[in-house]
Motif scaffolding. Structure first.
Motif, mmCIF file in Angstrom:
data_model
loop_
_atom_site.group_PDB
_atom_site.id
_atom_site.type_symbol
_atom_site.label_atom_id
_atom_site.label_comp_id
_atom_site.label_asym_id
_atom_site.label_seq_id
_atom_site.Cartn_x
_atom_site.Cartn_y
_atom_site.Cartn_z
ATOM 1 N N CYS A 107 0.854 -1.188 0.000
ATOM 2 C CA CYS A 107 0.000 0.000 0.000
ATOM 3 C C CYS A 107 0.887 1.235 0.000
ATOM 4 O O CYS A 107 2.089 1.156 0.282
ATOM 5 N N GLY A 108 0.289 2.401 -0.337
ATOM 6 C CA GLY A 108 1.137 3.561 -0.474
ATOM 7 C C GLY A 108 0.426 4.892 -0.428
ATOM 8 O O GLY A 108 -0.784 4.980 -0.159
ATOM 9 N N GLN A 109 1.203 5.914 -0.735
ATOM 10 C CA GLN A 109 0.720 7.284 -0.697
ATOM 11 C C GLN A 109 -0.262 7.584 -1.823
ATOM 12 O O GLN A 109 -0.922 8.627 -1.821
ATOM 13 N N ALA A 152 -7.678 8.186 0.716
ATOM 14 C CA ALA A 152 -6.460 8.899 1.109
ATOM 15 C C ALA A 152 -5.333 7.874 1.208
ATOM 16 O O ALA A 152 -5.571 6.668 1.081
ATOM 17 N N PRO A 153 -4.090 8.315 1.416
ATOM 18 C CA PRO A 153 -2.978 7.363 1.522
ATOM 19 C C PRO A 153 -3.280 6.199 2.462
ATOM 20 O O PRO A 153 -3.838 6.391 3.539
ATOM 21 N N SER A 179 -6.077 3.668 6.729
ATOM 22 C CA SER A 179 -5.815 4.806 5.858
ATOM 23 C C SER A 179 -5.843 6.143 6.584
ATOM 24 O O SER A 179 -6.392 6.272 7.682
ATOM 25 N N VAL A 180 -5.299 7.149 5.902
ATOM 26 C CA VAL A 180 -5.364 8.526 6.378
ATOM 27 C C VAL A 180 -6.809 9.021 6.413
ATOM 28 O O VAL A 180 -7.132 9.951 7.149
ATOM 29 N N ASP A 181 -7.700 8.402 5.638
ATOM 30 C CA ASP A 181 -9.108 8.822 5.656
ATOM 31 C C ASP A 181 -9.865 8.309 6.877
ATOM 32 O O ASP A 181 -11.081 8.431 6.968
ATOM 33 N N VAL A 238 -5.383 5.923 10.524
ATOM 34 C CA VAL A 238 -5.154 4.549 10.979
ATOM 35 C C VAL A 238 -3.768 4.145 10.499
ATOM 36 O O VAL A 238 -3.518 4.009 9.305
ATOM 37 N N THR A 239 -2.850 3.989 11.431
ATOM 38 C CA THR A 239 -1.434 3.820 11.094
ATOM 39 C C THR A 239 -0.941 2.376 11.149
ATOM 40 O O THR A 239 0.139 2.083 10.638
#
Length: 463
Positions: A184-186, A216-217, A234-236, A260-261
């Motif tokens: 997964c990525g940016q 989002a990323p 995700s950043v979303d 969510v990291t």
């Protein structure tokens, strides 16, 4: 057990039977934020890596440090991963270096490097003879245990890879070994690949699915223990669950309030965990690992447990540094330390002074003779610094090095703002490299960031 690591420099461990924290948690040993942690196959060891340039090996039986593995070059270590049989441990750093460690002997076996990038992702194949790395350059690279690059897949994720993981089972053997890989990525995508290696040594990667269920990323991904499910964060703020074979979206979970990291499946129970910048870890139960034709009925509970930083009432709505002497007295009572109330009051200990207390000052200046009492105060202080100092503060107000609210922000030559004392210490010990880019700083000149300082002041007043 479940392990979590944080920018507050600590790791925490929980029993997965009831999600109570183990008695020796939190684990403190890193000097800066902890980026990644992973268990050995037997579960007796936990490895963690940090901006401080080290990978620490902990005993999960006692919580004691078993070994400190210093990354060659002392660059911030962004990721670490065990081989399936725990014979090897790989650590990847901000300067693009890879260190392969013999885990039983805790010795460095080999070094590798990818120039001008940061290694942020790593995963071993289920056979343990190869591992994949991902970098901020956007490439995926397959390595063998001799640090030979077997295959490079460039431009897999625009703006950079954030995570990669192999499914735990080998898809096929014989003349061609085949594995399933997720990355997964940016670029806000989650991709599923097949990775194959023939007996002649040639390697190939084939893209099966490119999943765009998040806006989002995508920062993290993980396979279930049987390889049937794939989870991503995700950043979303969402967590998505996919059928790994079909690439079908099964569920979108919206309980987290910030990025969510991290995500991880239990290897032995129908559970997975998701970690977020909202300072929570949510535990999810998969009621039935259904097949693809039942995917529309995929049942997942909402968070069955949440490991959240304890929120103190009343005085804790202020930053600790702004507490009055009365606030400190109230905190002592809440923590069962009321016996120290008069001592702290007589010495005019307010919030700012509280945060400066050390083992030495407790003993020599406050004359606290009891070793047990001093230890309890220090333990509670560490919890306070970790859980309450920056609660709710915008990320741009936190120093990238200490992850604490900045008091005297300065701009370094790399264009980023840091707490003055933290960046001065960094420059003195890290060969004038940037903490954010790992590139050399052209000058050590620090410029006060008065605009940021005023913004932090306004935010503090509003709190």
């Amino acid at each position: 057990m479940l392990a979590t690591c944080s920018a507050d420099k600590t790791l925490r461990l929980y029993h997965t039977l009831d999600f109570s924290e183990v008695s020796y948690s939190p684990l403190s040993g890193h000097g800066y934020g902890v980026h990644c942690c992973c268990f050995s196959a037997c579960g007796q060891y936990l490895a963690s890596c940090s901006t401080d340039g080290s990978t620490i090996v902990w005993s999960t039986v006692t919580g004691e440090i078993e070994a400190v593995l210093e990354q060659p070059g002392r660059s911030p270590v962004r990721v670490c991963a065990f081989s399936p049989d725990s014979t090897h441990l790989v650590s990847g750093a901000s300067d693009g270096t890879l260190a392969l460690w013999n885990f039983p002997t805790k010795t460095l076996v080999r070094m590798g490097a990818v120039n001008e990038t940061t290694i942020v992702a790593c995963s071993f194949t289920p056979c343990g003879q190869m591992f994949m790395t991902g970098s901020t350059y956007g490439d995926l690279r397959l390595w063998d245990l001799n640090m030979n690059q077997l295959h490079t897949e460039k431009n897999t994720h625009d703006l950079g890879v954030t995570c990669c993981c192999f499914a735990p089972k080998i898809l096929s053997g014989g003349d061609v070994l085949q594995f399933r890989l997720a990355s997964c990525g940016q670029d806000s995508t989650l991709k599923i690949w097949t990775v194959s290696r023939s007996n002649q040594g040639s390697c190939k990667m084939h893209l099966i699915h490119s999943l765009t269920g998040q806006a989002a990323p995508v920062l993290s991904c993980a396979f279930s223990s049987d390889g049937q499910l794939l989870v991503s964060g995700s950043v979303d703020k969402t967590v998505t669950v996919y059928d790994a074979s079909q690439g079908a979206l099964l569920y979108t979970l919206n309980q987290h309030k910030r990025y969510v990291t991290a995500c991880a499946f239990s290897p032995t129970a129908p559970l997975f965990a998701t970690g977020s910048m909202d300072k929570t870890v949510n535990i999810w139960r998969v009621e039935d690992q259904c097949s693809s034709n039942e995917s529309k009925h995929f049942p997942v509970e909402t968070a069955t447990s949440s490991c959240r930083a304890r929120e103190l009432p009343g005085h804790s709505r202020l930053l600790v540094s702004d507490w009055s002497e009365e606030d400190v007295g109230a905190w002592l009572c809440e923590e069962g330390l009321e016996v120290l109330g008069e001592t702290f009051k007589a010495n005019n200990i307010d919030g700012a002074e509280l945060l400066r207390l050390t083992k030495e000052t407790l003993c020599s200046e406050l004359n606290i003779g009891s070793v047990g009492l001093r230890s309890k105060v220090l333990r509670k202080l560490e919890e306070l610094r970790a859980g309450c100092v920056c609660t709710g503060a915008p990320d741009e107000f936190l120093c990238p090095i200490t992850r604490e609210l900045m008091v005297d922000p300065v701009i370094a030559a790399d264009g980023y703002s840091y707490e003055r004392e933290a960046i001065q210490s960094w420059i003195a010990t890290k060969n004038r490299s940037s903490p954010m880019t790992n590139l050399p700083l052209q000058t050590t000149l620090l410029t006060p960031n008065r605009t940021l300082k005023m913004a932090i002041g306004r935010w503090k007043t509003s709190q």
